[in-house]
Each structure stands twice: as C-alpha cells, then as structure tokens.
Design a protein around this motif. Structure first.
Motif, mmCIF file in Angstrom:
data_model
loop_
_atom_site.group_PDB
_atom_site.id
_atom_site.type_symbol
_atom_site.label_atom_id
_atom_site.label_comp_id
_atom_site.label_asym_id
_atom_site.label_seq_id
_atom_site.Cartn_x
_atom_site.Cartn_y
_atom_site.Cartn_z
ATOM 1 N N ARG A 153 51.328 22.774 28.810
ATOM 2 C CA ARG A 153 50.327 23.185 27.835
ATOM 3 C C ARG A 153 49.417 24.235 28.460
ATOM 4 N N PRO A 154 48.598 24.928 27.639
ATOM 5 C CA PRO A 154 47.771 26.010 28.174
ATOM 6 C C PRO A 154 46.806 25.514 29.244
ATOM 7 N N TYR A 155 46.558 26.373 30.220
ATOM 8 C CA TYR A 155 45.654 26.060 31.323
ATOM 9 C C TYR A 155 44.521 27.075 31.310
ATOM 10 N N GLY A 156 43.277 26.596 31.287
ATOM 11 C CA GLY A 156 42.130 27.486 31.231
ATOM 12 C C GLY A 156 41.964 28.283 32.520
ATOM 13 N N HIS A 157 41.596 29.558 32.374
ATOM 14 C CA HIS A 157 41.437 30.396 33.564
ATOM 15 C C HIS A 157 40.530 31.567 33.248
ATOM 16 N N LEU A 158 40.026 32.203 34.278
ATOM 17 C CA LEU A 158 39.224 33.408 34.151
ATOM 18 C C LEU A 158 40.150 34.612 34.007
ATOM 19 N N GLY A 159 39.606 35.722 33.526
ATOM 20 C CA GLY A 159 40.406 36.929 33.421
ATOM 21 C C GLY A 159 41.502 36.806 32.374
ATOM 22 N N GLN A 160 42.370 37.795 32.338
ATOM 23 C CA GLN A 160 43.415 37.843 31.318
ATOM 24 C C GLN A 160 44.820 37.736 31.897
ATOM 25 N N LEU A 161 45.056 38.325 33.057
ATOM 26 C CA LEU A 161 46.386 38.312 33.661
ATOM 27 C C LEU A 161 46.317 37.542 34.976
ATOM 28 N N VAL A 162 46.999 36.422 35.047
ATOM 29 C CA VAL A 162 46.984 35.588 36.246
ATOM 30 C C VAL A 162 47.896 36.187 37.305
ATOM 31 N N MET A 163 47.379 36.314 38.533
ATOM 32 C CA MET A 163 48.142 36.906 39.633
ATOM 33 C C MET A 163 48.704 35.849 40.575
ATOM 34 N N ASP A 164 47.919 34.776 40.851
ATOM 35 C CA ASP A 164 48.407 33.756 41.777
ATOM 36 C C ASP A 164 47.744 32.424 41.467
ATOM 37 N N VAL A 165 48.489 31.353 41.729
ATOM 38 C CA VAL A 165 48.002 29.979 41.651
ATOM 39 C C VAL A 165 48.505 29.263 42.886
ATOM 40 N N GLU A 166 47.592 28.714 43.679
ATOM 41 C CA GLU A 166 47.997 27.980 44.877
ATOM 42 C C GLU A 166 47.158 26.712 44.998
ATOM 43 N N THR A 167 47.747 25.682 45.602
ATOM 44 C CA THR A 167 47.081 24.401 45.738
ATOM 45 C C THR A 167 47.358 23.793 47.098
ATOM 46 N N ASP A 168 46.404 23.002 47.586
ATOM 47 C CA ASP A 168 46.603 22.228 48.806
ATOM 48 C C ASP A 168 46.839 20.757 48.495
ATOM 49 N N GLY A 169 47.032 20.443 47.218
ATOM 50 C CA GLY A 169 47.269 19.068 46.800
ATOM 51 C C GLY A 169 46.035 18.382 46.258
ATOM 52 N N SER A 170 44.849 18.960 46.489
ATOM 53 C CA SER A 170 43.629 18.372 45.959
ATOM 54 C C SER A 170 42.797 19.385 45.170
ATOM 55 N N GLN A 171 42.913 20.656 45.479
ATOM 56 C CA GLN A 171 42.231 21.721 44.746
ATOM 57 C C GLN A 171 43.240 22.813 44.401
ATOM 58 N N VAL A 172 42.877 23.642 43.430
ATOM 59 C CA VAL A 172 43.733 24.755 43.043
ATOM 60 C C VAL A 172 42.873 26.008 42.944
ATOM 61 N N ILE A 173 43.397 27.123 43.456
ATOM 62 C CA ILE A 173 42.742 28.424 43.386
ATOM 63 C C ILE A 173 43.583 29.321 42.480
ATOM 64 N N VAL A 174 42.925 29.983 41.530
ATOM 65 C CA VAL A 174 43.610 30.862 40.585
ATOM 66 C C VAL A 174 42.985 32.248 40.677
ATOM 67 N N THR A 175 43.790 33.276 40.914
ATOM 68 C CA THR A 175 43.301 34.648 40.898
ATOM 69 C C THR A 175 43.818 35.341 39.639
ATOM 70 N N SER A 176 42.997 36.233 39.098
ATOM 71 C CA SER A 176 43.368 36.903 37.854
ATOM 72 C C SER A 176 42.616 38.216 37.742
ATOM 73 N N VAL A 177 43.062 39.054 36.839
ATOM 74 C CA VAL A 177 42.396 40.336 36.569
ATOM 75 C C VAL A 177 42.259 40.504 35.063
ATOM 76 N N ASP A 178 41.328 41.363 34.669
ATOM 77 C CA ASP A 178 41.194 41.743 33.271
ATOM 78 C C ASP A 178 42.117 42.913 32.971
ATOM 79 N N ARG A 179 42.482 43.058 31.711
ATOM 80 C CA ARG A 179 43.244 44.241 31.312
ATOM 81 C C ARG A 179 42.346 45.464 31.368
ATOM 82 N N CYS A 180 42.953 46.588 31.694
ATOM 83 C CA CYS A 180 42.178 47.802 31.853
ATOM 84 C C CYS A 180 43.090 48.997 31.618
#
Length: 266
Positions: free
Chosen positions: A128-155
């Motif tokens: 199902r959809p996952y909430g995130h910042l920005g518009q285009l997701v570049m990376d999702v990584e996790t250490d098993g307890s937290q997750v970091i999501v990087t993204s950019v806006d369209r331009c």
C-alpha cells in the motif's frame, strides 16, 4: 530460478518444520528479470522482478526464498498505485514510471520504490502507499529499526534546482514524513544513496554536475545532516566521492575519492 513446489507452510506462507498443513507455492515466472534483492537473514531472501503476463498487472513480481536462495517461489504480483506503472520488459526499470528496488527490515516489513514507494507489513503479499517527502523517491534503506528515505521534487527549466529531502521514521510507521534535513541546492543530482555503518546512517550523493558547496557525503544525526567536510579539501572531483560501509560496527567506514589523478580511500 528454481521454484518451490510443495513446502509445508503456515497460513502466513512461511515454512514451518513439522507442520501437518501444506500449501503449493506459486512457481517463479520463467521470463522474470531480476531488478533488486534484499536479504533479511535466517535464510530469507526477497527479490523484485519484472514478468509481463496476464496474471501480473504492470509486470512487477516479488519472489522469495526461505533457504538462502536454493529454492524460490512467487510471493505476489504488484499493482500500480495511481499513475505510476510498474517496470515492463524492454524498458528502463529506473525510469520515471517504474518501481525497481526492494528493501526489507525483517520478514514482514518492507518497501518497494524508485520513484514511487509502497510498503508491506505481511511479508510482501500486499502493498500500500507509503508516506514520504518530495515527489520522486531516490533511496530507501533500513537498519532493521529505522528507515531513511531520500527524495527530490520535480523540477523543469533552465537553472531549476529541485529540493532534496531526507526523511526518517521507525519501521512500523506508515510513512517517513519527518524531515531530517535537505541537501544543498545547485548542481544536478544523479542519486542520493543512504548507507548504514552499523546503526549510523550516511548520505552519499552522486552528481552529474556538482554544486560548489554541499556536495560531500553527510552523516545523518539526531539534529540533522552533518557534512563530512574534511573530504572537500582532500578530494578532487566531488562527483566521484562515494561512501562504503558495513553492518559490522568494528569494521572501517571507507570513503573513495580521486586525488591528483589517482583513486584514493580515506
């Protein structure tokens, strides 16, 4: 890839030694093209692939192994959400209309992404959809307890410099909408990778053309983003700075960058 035929399973689809119940797993499509793989330990590996059949709307297929890759079975086919289409055979899986990457925090919680992002809490059977910042997701990584999501806006347009976001959340959250920080503007960003060194996350930007400042790798801290500034004076071309790390906290973190015409590591 081989397929699992008649393993003993629970209702959740995970093999259970000694169980009297058995289920026939769906075989792996013969035409599957592997796009991304994630290993959650204890013999469990998941792989996102592309297979265009009548039974796979959008072509995206998640397959899994519970015996370190000796046998494989299909877990699910993944439908597109909104206007985002899944990768198809003969197209670039990293294009703006595809999902090409998979990451799992454990046997049940995981994400598929780039540039869309969806998540699962049942081992990949449903997304199902996952909430995130920005518009285009570049990376999702996790250490098993937290997750970091990087993204950019369209331009678009000459001189346009889109915002670059870094979000963080616990793995049980329905989105990573807490902004840790934004990377500097300017330049043309090709990728914004997240690397975990043990429990410490880092950002490793890759540039088509780098800005004059803010181009170096960053440490993700509780208070924001901390540039690894020492690299700026020691390295030549910022476009080629790259971070490599390991889950083993005793091992070294390595940063590669060119100096005086030859590759060096710090």
């Amino acid at each position: 890839l081989p397929s699992v035929v008649t393993p003993r399973t629970t209702a959740a689809g995970a093999p259970t030694p000694g169980s009297n119940a058995s289920t026939v797993f769906t075989p792996v499509p013969k035409d599957i093209i592997a796009l991304s793989i994630t290993n959650v330990g204890q013999g469990r590996i998941l792989r996102l692939g592309s297979s265009c059949r009548d039974s796979t709307p959008g072509c995206a297929v998640l397959i899994g192994s519970t015996d370190n890759g000796q046998t494989w079975h299909q877990i699910s086919t993944i439908k597109a959400i909104g206007p985002v289409a899944m990768p198809t055979l003969g197209t670039n899986p990293s294009a703006d209309n595809g999902v090409s990457q998979v990451r799992f925090a454990n046997a049940r919680i995981g994400w598929i992404f780039s540039p869309d992002v969806q998540y699962t809490t049942d081992g990949g059977r449903t997304f199902r959809p996952y909430g995130h910042l920005g518009q285009l997701v570049m990376d999702v990584e996790t250490d098993g307890s937290q997750v970091i999501v990087t993204s950019v806006d369209r331009c678009a347009g000459p001189g346009c410099s889109p915002a670059r976001h870094v979000g963080r959340a616990g793995i049980s959250a329905a989105g990573a909408t807490t902004e840790v920080g934004t990377l500097g503007t300017g330049g043309h960003l090709a990728d914004l990778q997240v690397i975990f060194d043990g429990k410490q996350p880092y950002l490793s930007p890759r540039w088509n053309s780098a800005p004059t400042s803010g181009f170096e790798p960053h440490r993700v801290t509780d208070s924001g983003l901390e540039p690894l500034g020492a690299l700026g004076g020691a390295s030549g071309t910022p476009s080629d700075q790259d971070v490599s790390a390991t889950p083993d906290p005793r091992a070294a973190r390595v940063v590669f960058c060119p100096t005086a015409g030859r590759g060096t590591a710090r």
